[in-house]
Design a protein around this motif. Sequence first.
Motif, mmCIF file in Angstrom:
data_model
loop_
_atom_site.group_PDB
_atom_site.id
_atom_site.type_symbol
_atom_site.label_atom_id
_atom_site.label_comp_id
_atom_site.label_asym_id
_atom_site.label_seq_id
_atom_site.Cartn_x
_atom_site.Cartn_y
_atom_site.Cartn_z
ATOM 1 N N ARG A 26 1.009 -1.230 0.143
ATOM 2 C CA ARG A 26 -0.128 0.018 0.055
ATOM 3 C C ARG A 26 0.794 1.218 0.104
ATOM 4 O O ARG A 26 0.661 2.278 -0.939
ATOM 5 C CB ARG A 26 -0.818 0.157 1.349
ATOM 6 N N ALA A 27 1.645 1.414 0.992
ATOM 7 C CA ALA A 27 2.791 2.472 1.022
ATOM 8 C C ALA A 27 3.494 2.657 -0.080
ATOM 9 O O ALA A 27 3.564 3.809 -0.785
ATOM 10 C CB ALA A 27 3.480 2.360 2.188
ATOM 11 N N SER A 28 4.059 1.768 -0.843
ATOM 12 C CA SER A 28 4.959 1.783 -2.071
ATOM 13 C C SER A 28 4.033 2.128 -3.111
ATOM 14 O O SER A 28 4.690 2.995 -4.111
ATOM 15 C CB SER A 28 5.774 0.507 -2.118
ATOM 16 N N MET A 29 2.857 1.713 -3.174
ATOM 17 C CA MET A 29 2.004 1.871 -4.383
ATOM 18 C C MET A 29 1.686 3.423 -3.918
ATOM 19 O O MET A 29 1.572 4.159 -5.287
ATOM 20 C CB MET A 29 0.832 1.087 -4.595
ATOM 21 N N GLN A 30 1.197 4.005 -3.318
ATOM 22 C CA GLN A 30 0.801 5.284 -3.093
ATOM 23 C C GLN A 30 1.986 6.233 -3.311
ATOM 24 O O GLN A 30 1.708 7.130 -4.174
ATOM 25 C CB GLN A 30 0.237 5.485 -1.703
ATOM 26 N N VAL A 31 3.082 5.878 -2.585
ATOM 27 C CA VAL A 31 4.374 6.655 -2.963
ATOM 28 C C VAL A 31 4.603 6.529 -4.501
ATOM 29 O O VAL A 31 5.124 7.658 -5.151
ATOM 30 C CB VAL A 31 5.494 6.321 -2.214
ATOM 31 N N GLY A 32 4.594 5.538 -5.136
ATOM 32 C CA GLY A 32 4.892 5.471 -6.442
ATOM 33 C C GLY A 32 3.947 5.986 -7.449
ATOM 34 O O GLY A 32 4.488 6.776 -8.478
ATOM 35 N N VAL A 33 2.870 6.033 -7.134
ATOM 36 C CA VAL A 33 1.961 6.929 -7.966
ATOM 37 C C VAL A 33 1.909 8.361 -7.715
ATOM 38 O O VAL A 33 2.110 8.910 -8.959
ATOM 39 C CB VAL A 33 0.300 6.446 -7.766
ATOM 40 N N TYR A 34 2.366 8.732 -6.637
ATOM 41 C CA TYR A 34 2.810 10.337 -6.539
ATOM 42 C C TYR A 34 3.911 10.496 -7.260
ATOM 43 O O TYR A 34 4.199 11.442 -7.816
ATOM 44 C CB TYR A 34 2.971 10.426 -4.949
ATOM 45 N N GLU A 35 4.694 9.644 -7.342
ATOM 46 C CA GLU A 35 6.304 10.024 -7.716
ATOM 47 C C GLU A 35 6.153 9.941 -9.310
ATOM 48 O O GLU A 35 6.873 10.628 -10.051
ATOM 49 C CB GLU A 35 7.414 9.228 -7.131
ATOM 50 N N LEU A 36 5.104 9.508 -9.916
ATOM 51 C CA LEU A 36 4.959 9.305 -11.313
ATOM 52 C C LEU A 36 3.879 10.245 -11.491
ATOM 53 O O LEU A 36 3.471 10.412 -12.851
ATOM 54 C CB LEU A 36 4.261 7.733 -11.820
ATOM 55 N N GLY A 37 3.645 11.280 -10.635
ATOM 56 C CA GLY A 37 2.928 12.658 -10.989
ATOM 57 C C GLY A 37 1.292 12.151 -10.918
ATOM 58 O O GLY A 37 0.596 13.250 -11.017
ATOM 59 N N GLY A 38 0.930 11.101 -10.228
ATOM 60 C CA GLY A 38 -0.738 10.810 -10.275
ATOM 61 C C GLY A 38 -1.085 10.999 -8.799
ATOM 62 O O GLY A 38 -0.363 11.333 -7.700
ATOM 63 N N ASN A 39 -2.340 10.574 -8.716
ATOM 64 C CA ASN A 39 -3.166 10.689 -7.603
ATOM 65 C C ASN A 39 -3.611 9.158 -7.177
ATOM 66 O O ASN A 39 -4.180 8.617 -8.147
ATOM 67 C CB ASN A 39 -4.301 11.611 -7.775
ATOM 68 N N SER A 40 -3.390 8.598 -6.067
ATOM 69 C CA SER A 40 -4.066 7.415 -5.716
ATOM 70 C C SER A 40 -5.321 7.422 -4.877
ATOM 71 O O SER A 40 -5.617 8.240 -4.203
ATOM 72 C CB SER A 40 -2.948 6.513 -4.964
ATOM 73 N N VAL A 41 -6.251 6.539 -5.489
ATOM 74 C CA VAL A 41 -7.805 6.359 -4.646
ATOM 75 C C VAL A 41 -7.542 5.164 -3.967
ATOM 76 O O VAL A 41 -7.542 3.838 -4.664
ATOM 77 C CB VAL A 41 -8.760 6.305 -5.529
ATOM 78 N N VAL A 42 -7.603 4.860 -2.694
ATOM 79 C CA VAL A 42 -7.445 3.743 -1.939
ATOM 80 C C VAL A 42 -8.974 3.215 -1.453
ATOM 81 O O VAL A 42 -9.534 4.051 -1.028
ATOM 82 C CB VAL A 42 -6.333 3.826 -0.667
ATOM 83 N N LEU A 43 -9.241 1.883 -1.959
ATOM 84 C CA LEU A 43 -10.481 1.521 -1.712
ATOM 85 C C LEU A 43 -10.423 0.094 -0.676
ATOM 86 O O LEU A 43 -9.659 -0.632 -1.367
ATOM 87 C CB LEU A 43 -11.222 1.190 -2.713
ATOM 88 N N GLU A 44 -11.246 -0.111 0.128
ATOM 89 C CA GLU A 44 -11.107 -1.320 0.786
ATOM 90 C C GLU A 44 -12.734 -2.070 0.966
ATOM 91 O O GLU A 44 -13.440 -1.309 1.685
ATOM 92 C CB GLU A 44 -10.698 -1.028 2.210
ATOM 93 N N PRO A 45 -12.949 -2.773 0.008
ATOM 94 C CA PRO A 45 -14.170 -3.375 -0.178
ATOM 95 C C PRO A 45 -14.765 -3.879 1.091
ATOM 96 O O PRO A 45 -14.077 -4.722 1.746
ATOM 97 C CB PRO A 45 -14.118 -4.627 -1.449
ATOM 98 N N GLY A 46 -15.794 -3.771 1.614
ATOM 99 C CA GLY A 46 -16.485 -4.354 2.661
ATOM 100 C C GLY A 46 -16.170 -3.435 3.809
ATOM 101 O O GLY A 46 -16.440 -3.612 4.953
ATOM 102 N N GLY A 47 -15.167 -2.395 3.615
ATOM 103 C CA GLY A 47 -14.589 -1.576 4.766
ATOM 104 C C GLY A 47 -15.172 0.076 3.952
ATOM 105 O O GLY A 47 -16.500 0.627 4.469
ATOM 106 N N THR A 48 -14.297 0.541 3.280
ATOM 107 C CA THR A 48 -14.508 1.991 2.930
ATOM 108 C C THR A 48 -15.255 1.981 1.709
ATOM 109 O O THR A 48 -16.061 3.006 1.188
ATOM 110 C CB THR A 48 -13.103 2.931 2.899
ATOM 111 N N SER A 49 -15.533 0.709 1.078
ATOM 112 C CA SER A 49 -16.346 0.725 -0.030
ATOM 113 C C SER A 49 -16.998 -0.513 0.036
ATOM 114 O O SER A 49 -17.046 -1.349 0.855
ATOM 115 C CB SER A 49 -15.500 0.643 -1.648
#
Length: 343
Positions: free
Chosen positions: A54-77
């Motif tokens: 989770r941390a490396s994907m969020q940081v990676g998306v940010y460093e590639l210029g993007g925004n990450s949307v984190v979803l947890e089915p059954g929790g936050t979705s």
Amino acid sequence: MMPRHFLTTKDWTRDELERLLEAAARFKRGEDESQPLAGRSAALVFFNPSLRTRASMQVGVYELGGNSVVLEPGGTSWTLEHRENVVMDGNKTEHVAEFVRVLGRYCALIGVRTFAPLQDWRAERLDPILNAFARYSEVPLVNLESAMHHPCQALADMMTIREKLGAGRRRVVLAWAWHPKPLPMAVPNSFALAAAQLGHELVIAHPPGYELDDELIGEINSRAFDAGANVTVTNDIDEACDGAQVVYAKSWGSRMFYGAPEDDIEERAPYRGQWIIDEAKMRRTNSGIFMHCLPVRRNVIVTDAVIDSPASVVIDEAENRLHVQKAIMAKLIRAEGGGRRDE
Ligand code: CP
């Protein structure tokens, strides 16, 4: 046109994997600061807990210029149904068919983590939830660990071996380890497959009854043959460590006991204290490095003396998750015609 996904390294040639490793190394050295996700978003769907992914994907998306949307089915979705042609009158609110296609309208890429529940071997070995995502996704999909594969981890493992030991064939041991409960097979499956694809001499050590999937072993043997390498399977952990340049520890459950964890716990009981990576086993290696995907239970899978020794590369291995995932995402986005530069 269906997008290209990163679901297992099996779908990527050795040459393509080599190029991903080179791209990851350029990101790590700071030589590539491109931002192919600039102005775009990536959805990261987690059915299960995570630190590194989770941390490396969020940081990676940010460093590639993007925004990450984190979803947890059954929790936050909403809770998600993945089976086809079911009457959804139970506890599942939304079907993957809508979930994935809606996300694809917002996001350039989707990552998904969905562990094996270890209930039904015959069903889970087919990776049903990951494949349901792939069936419907109109944007590239990245497997962030499914029932059967963890390809991002495997690519980071291959990068770490190359960094520590240089390019070329190494004697690599995948060692089953005792753990108080059965765990999924995704990490050992993907490690063994990627090691075979990249031509390492692979030794898989596990007690009787903890065999990997037969079809996957066939694929591993075939890829090793293509790469001019060998695969050995042994039930002797000490002998396996003789001359090893890499000792990769991981516990997994027996496919015989999916749905009956208490039987697996009884089966593995004699291996406690024996199937652990300790100093005695590391002394048998050829100045071997110690690897584990983390999280790891200290003094269960590996002793403090080994994981805290200079031979342990687990923190660099975890760091490399970031670099390989940036390389994978950049490649997938550019293959879709996104980003400013092709490789
Ligand atoms: N190795 C790994 O995938 O770690 P997490 O489960 O913390 O993401």
